[in-house]
Structure formats: structure tokens, C-alpha cells
Scaffold this motif. Structure first.
Motif, short mmCIF file in Angstrom:
data_model
loop_
_atom_site.label_atom_id
_atom_site.label_comp_id
_atom_site.label_asym_id
_atom_site.label_seq_id
_atom_site.Cartn_x
_atom_site.Cartn_y
_atom_site.Cartn_z
N LYS A 74 0.82 -1.22 0.00
CA LYS A 74 0.00 0.00 0.00
C LYS A 74 0.85 1.27 0.00
N ASP A 99 -1.15 14.88 8.07
CA ASP A 99 -2.11 14.08 7.31
C ASP A 99 -1.42 12.93 6.59
N MET A 100 -0.21 13.15 6.12
CA MET A 100 0.54 12.08 5.46
C MET A 100 0.91 10.99 6.47
N SER A 102 -0.70 10.31 9.23
CA SER A 102 -1.94 9.63 9.61
C SER A 102 -2.31 8.58 8.56
N GLU A 103 -2.18 8.92 7.30
CA GLU A 103 -2.47 7.97 6.22
C GLU A 103 -1.54 6.76 6.30
N ASN A 106 -2.46 4.59 9.29
CA ASN A 106 -3.69 3.84 9.02
C ASN A 106 -3.39 2.59 8.20
N ILE A 107 -2.50 2.72 7.23
CA ILE A 107 -2.11 1.57 6.40
C ILE A 107 -1.41 0.52 7.26
#
Length: 124
Positions: A74, A99-100, A102-103, A106-107
Motif C-alpha cells: 500500500k 495528514d501524510m 496519519s495515512e 492507518n495503512i
């Protein structure tokens, strides 16, 4: 580089990044039996995977590798660490946007969730 690192706003942003990371990683400890510990300072953190939280038996390499591979599929590159290679080390650039991060987390969280579910489904 030293001029930038010495700026109070840079340090504040790095601390905020580390706080965000720790909060999300500590939620993994609550949610997934295979997460045995989260430790480190600021954004330099390590997640330790265990087969048993009581005994702290290290999670076997194939399961940790499965987490690394699932995250890589991913777009998140991880590095195993620790004496038994049952840990994943995080050391992002200190100016990584929240935000990066966090993404990416999450992965990683979904990769951990998948391996955790496989292990505990097999044990039942």
C-alpha cells in the motif's frame, strides 16, 4: 539544517508529529493482541510484536514480515528491528505533514489488524 532545527516552531511541529504517532500506536496496543509495546522518544518510535503479552514471547518472523509486506503493498516502507526482528522502527522526517503520517499509520494499522486476525482466528 542546524538553523532550521533550532527554530522553536520546527521543534513544536516535530513534537506534535511524535504525539500523533504515539497516540495512534498506543491504540494498536488496545486493539491488537500482537502489539506488546510502543516505546521511543518523539517521532522516533518502535512497535514490538509479541505472540504472548504475558511472557513477551516475540512474534515469529513470518508474521512480522507479513505486516511489512502488507504495508509495502500500500506504499508504506517499514523496517524490522530488535534482537528478534519482531519490532518495527519508525523514524520519519521531522517535517512530515500530519495528514501524510496519519495515512501511513492507518495503512500500517490495517496490516497489523490483518495479521492479528489471522493469528487469533487460527487459535480458536
Amino acid at each position: 539544517a542546524l538553523k532550521i532545527i533550532r527554530k522553536p516552531e520546527f521543534l513544536a511541529a516535530a513534537n506534535k508529529l511524535g504525539d500523533q504517532m504515539r497516540e495512534q500506536m498506543e491504540s494498536w496496543m488496545r486493539d491488537f493482541e500482537i502489539v506488546g509495546d510502543v516505546r521511543g522518544l518523539g517521532p522516533m518510535l518502535l512497535v514490538e510484536f509479541v505472540a504472548n503479552r504475558e511472557t513477551k514471547e516475540p512474534l515469529a518472523a513470518p508474521q512480522v514480515i507479513a505486516i511489512v509486506k502488507a504495508a509495502a503493498a500500500k506504499g508504506v516502507i517499514l523496517m524490522r528491528a530488535g534482537l528478534y526482528s519482531n519490532c518495527i522502527r519508525f523514524l520519519p522526517a521531522l517535517d512530515t505533514p500530519l495528514d501524510m503520517m496519519s495515512e501511513a499509520l492507518n495503512i500500517v494499522g490495517k496490516a497489523i489488524e490483518s495479521v492479528n486476525a489471522e493469528l487469533y482466528a487460527a487459535r480458536k
